[in-house]
Every structure is written in structure tokens, then in C-alpha cells.
Scaffold this active site. Structure first.
Site, PDB file in Angstrom:
ATOM      1  N   LEU A 128     -36.496  57.478 -25.782  1.00 21.66           N
ATOM      2  CA  LEU A 128     -37.546  57.890 -24.754  1.00 21.66           C
ATOM      3  C   LEU A 128     -38.196  56.755 -24.406  1.00 21.66           C
ATOM      4  CD1 LEU A 128     -40.084  60.597 -26.858  1.00 21.66           C
ATOM      5  CD2 LEU A 128     -37.841  60.840 -25.874  1.00 21.66           C
ATOM      6  N   GLY A 168     -33.994  58.597 -29.324  1.00 25.95           N
ATOM      7  CA  GLY A 168     -33.500  59.672 -28.220  1.00 25.95           C
ATOM      8  C   GLY A 168     -32.143  59.328 -28.159  1.00 25.95           C
ATOM      9  N   ASN A 185     -35.281  56.368 -35.409  1.00 23.60           N
ATOM     10  CA  ASN A 185     -36.286  55.250 -36.208  1.00 23.60           C
ATOM     11  C   ASN A 185     -37.676  55.755 -36.009  1.00 23.60           C
ATOM     12  OD1 ASN A 185     -36.082  54.930 -33.366  1.00 23.60           O
ATOM     13  ND2 ASN A 185     -36.392  52.702 -33.680  1.00 23.60           N
ATOM     14  N   GLU A 186     -38.105  56.937 -35.471  1.00 28.35           N
ATOM     15  CA  GLU A 186     -39.468  57.357 -35.007  1.00 28.35           C
ATOM     16  C   GLU A 186     -40.404  56.712 -36.088  1.00 28.35           C
ATOM     17  OE1 GLU A 186     -36.538  59.189 -34.616  1.00 28.35           O
ATOM     18  OE2 GLU A 186     -36.835  59.907 -32.549  1.00 28.35           O
TER      19      GLU A 186
END
Ligand SMILES: CC/C=C\C/C=C\CCC/C=C/CC(=O)SCCNC(=O)CCNC(=O)[C@H](O)C(C)(C)COP(=O)(O)OP(=O)(O)OC[C@H]1O[C@@H](n2cnc3c(N)ncnc32)[C@H](O)[C@@H]1OP(=O)(O)O
Length: 303
Positions: A109, A154, A178-179
């Protein structure tokens, strides 16, 4: 997108893609360097370069949104439009997706699209992200990701939406979701895509830890299908493509639909709720602060 059998894959629910393309060059067709005939003509947009080869029915689609191919609203939109254009052209049966930016496949993102933005913008952005995932995940074409750079978050989802993944063997080219390390949470459809690829237990671990896998580990866990020296990524992607294209389209497409439809339907059923969740989550003060801090860290790391 109608299949030969009349089965429809993704609904044509896309927002207003053309409205986003003011000032871009989408649709322009130009001869590829050194190219001649139709098969060598390339087209695309500012951020997506498409090199079609009519003879083989395969197009190479290159992300070129420097420096790191962050998924800006414009890039998401241009990707959807380029994909749709190839899907509507019966000449094409497969796409190799790769990066035109050195060392990075896709940084995920574009955090500047959700940092310090109003809820309406975040909603529009998230809908575009959903749309690209739906289109890619259910594409009737064979999609092969030639991953020639880092592939976090993303970026990983883009790769996982393809049918097959070839990763360049470079320890810096890590892939994964890895959010959690950013203090954010992968929504259920990213999680589902992960689980469908590497299984429940591996996903449970990797998602909570925010693991980014170097090539050998990515291969071992099943996130990618092949790891090859960097200069062999494109040729290996082409060989993989040939293997997938050896299967009759209708049988492969219907099988793909059978495997993936339930996952896509889950998002389709709750798309608005998912958008609302996303917006209310990322617009929280605490989340904005951690995103801001993360972006700052990325910017400082450079110097
Ligand atoms: C209840 C729950 C409900 C709903 C769900 C809620 C939330 C869901 C959200 C979930 C989805 C998240 C998916 C994501 O994709 S989040 C984005 C995660 N991405 C990353 O963590 C990658 C960050 N980038 C990097 O690690 C490196 O940049 C990279 C390895 C890709 C490349 O390294 P390199 O050294 O080559 O470049 P850098 O010097 O680091 O970067 C160059 C410039 O690019 C800027 N940059 C990098 N990444 C991003 C990004 N993702 N967005 C925007 N900008 C980015 C970086 O800051 C540098 O900028 P400048 O300094 O040049 O200005």
C-alpha cells in the site's frame, strides 16, 4: 469477464477508473525498442508498461511507479485497466507481472494514501485495492509473478493473487505480510489468500509475527514456487507460463474458479463492511500516529 463456458468471474463493479486517469497516457500504443510487427508493440500507462507478444499470447506487465512501486490509487487503477484490456483481447492467455523498478517488486500500500487523508479518500483507495485483488484473483488469464525485488505486504498480495510465483534469489528480496509490524491488521481476505497459499498454521505464525521471508524460506513455506538466480527470473517465468498454457483454457479457468470463488465471494458479500472497517481502523488517531512514525522511519533510513 465471461469465460468460454459463459461462467462469469469477477463482477464489473469497478468504481470510475477512467476518471482517475486524467493526465495519464493509458491506452497509448508505441513500438517497443527494436520492435517491428504487431507482436512487438507495447502499450500501457504512466505506471504500467505492457509488452504484448501476440505470437505467444503472453504479455509482460511491468510496474513502474518509482521508487518502490507503492500501490498508489493511480497505480491500482492503471493495473485494473491494463488487466481488463488484456482480458478482453482474445489474443492473450497469460500475463507475466514484474517490476520495472530496481530491487523492489512492490512495496505494498502507498502509505501516503492513508496517512493524513480524509475518510472518503481512504474509502476510495481501499475500494480500488479490493477491486484489483478481485480482478487478479479471479482472472481468466494465467498470471505468473516474476518477483525481481522486495515484496512486502500488499506487494505479497499482488504476487499471491497470481497463479505462480518465481522469486529472484537475493536475500534482500523478502516476501510476506508484515502488517502487524506497522501496527495494522491484514483484513480477512488478505488472510484468506495467505491461508489458501501456505496453509493455516504457517499463516497463523507468519501473520502474527509479520514475517518477511528470504527466498529459501519463502520457497520452503510455499509462498513462492521457484527461487532462481536473478538473471533467470524472466526466462523461468516464461517456462512456467508455458507449463500453465499447455492446459486447455476452459478446464484450467473453471478449475481456478472452483478453487478461488468462495474466497472472493466472501469479500464480495461484505465489501462495504470491509471498507467501513478499514476506514474506521486506519483513521483512528493511534493508527495514524503509528503509520506516520513508520513512514518517518522509512524516510530517515535512507540517509
Ligand atoms: C480491524 C481491521 C480492519 C481493517 C484492516 C485495517 C488495515 C488494513 C491494512 C492492511 C493492508 C496493508 C498492506 C500494506 O501493504 S501496508 C504497507 C507495508 N509496506 C511496507 O512495510 C514496505 C515499506 N517499505 C520498505 O520496506 C522499503 O521501502 C522497501 C524494502 C520496499 C524498499 O527499500 P529501499 O531501500 O529500496 O527504498 P526506501 O529507501 O526504503 O524507500 C524509498 C522511498 O519510498 C518510500 N516508501 C517505501 N515504502 C513505501 C510505502 N509502502 N508507501 C509509501 N512510501 C513508501 C520511502 O519512504 C522512501 O521515500 P523518500 O525517503 O524517498 O521520500
Amino acid at each position: 469477464m465471461a469465460l468460454a463456458s459463459g461462467v462469469r468471474f469477477a463482477p464489473r463493479a469497478l468504481l470510475r477508473p477512467w476518471a482517475l486517469l486524467r493526465g495519464t497516457t493509458l491506452g497509448r500504443t508505441e513500438p517497443a525498442a527494436g520492435g517491428g510487427g504487431d507482436g512487438a508493440r507495447r502499450f500501457g500507462s504512466q505506471r504500467v508498461l505492457v509488452e504484448p507478444d501476440a505470437a505467444s499470447g503472453v504479455a509482460v506487465m511491468k510496474l513502474r511507479n518509482p521508487p518502490v512501486n507503492a500501490l498508489s490509487l493511480e497505480l491500482l487503477t492503471e493495473l485494473v485497466i491494463s488487466l481488463e484490456k488484456l482480458e478482453n483481447d482474445k489474443t492473450f492467455r497469460g500475463i507475466i507481472l514484474t517490476s520495472d523498478c530496481p530491487r523492489v517488486f512492490c512495496a505494498g500500500l502507498d502509505l501516503t494514501e492513508i496517512c493524513g487523508r480524509n475518510p472518503a479518500h481512504c474509502a476510495e483507495y481501499w475500494k480500488a485495492m479490493q477491486e484489483l485483488w478481485l480482478r487478479m484473483y479471479l482472472s481468466s488469464l494465467v498470471l505468473v509473478a516474476a518477483i525481481n525485488g522486495a515484496c512486502p505486504a500488499g506487494g505479497c498480495i499482488i504476487a499471491l493473487s497470481c497463479d505462480c510465483r518465481v522469486l529472484a534469489d537475493n536475500p534482500k528480496y523478502r516476501i510476506g505480510l508484515n502488517e502487524t509490524l506497522l501496527g495494522i491488521i491484514a483484513p480477512f481476505w488478505l488472510k484468506d489468500t495467505y491461508v489458501n497459499t501456505i496453509g493455516h498454521r504457517a499463516s497463523e505464525q507468519a501473520l502474527q509475527l509479520g514475517s518477511l521471508f528470504p527466498p529459501a524460506e519463502a520457497l520452503q513455506v510455499g509462498l513462492v514456487d521457484q527461487v532462481v538466480p536473478e538473471d533467470q527470473v524472466q526466462s523461468t517465468a516464461l517456462s512456467e507460463m508455458a507449463r500453465w498454457l499447455a492446459v486447455p483454457d476452459h478446464a484450467r479457468q473453471l478449475t481456478k474458479n472452483m478453487m478461488r470463488k468462495a474466497t472472493a465471494d466472501r469479500l464480495l458479500r461484505q465489501r462495504d463492511a470491509d471498507t467501513q472497517n478499514f476506514v474506521s481502523f486506519v483513521c483512528r488517531d493511534s493508527i495514524q500516529k503509528s503509520l506516520q512514525a513508520y513512514l518517518e522511519k522509512l524516510r530517515q533510513r535512507k540517509g
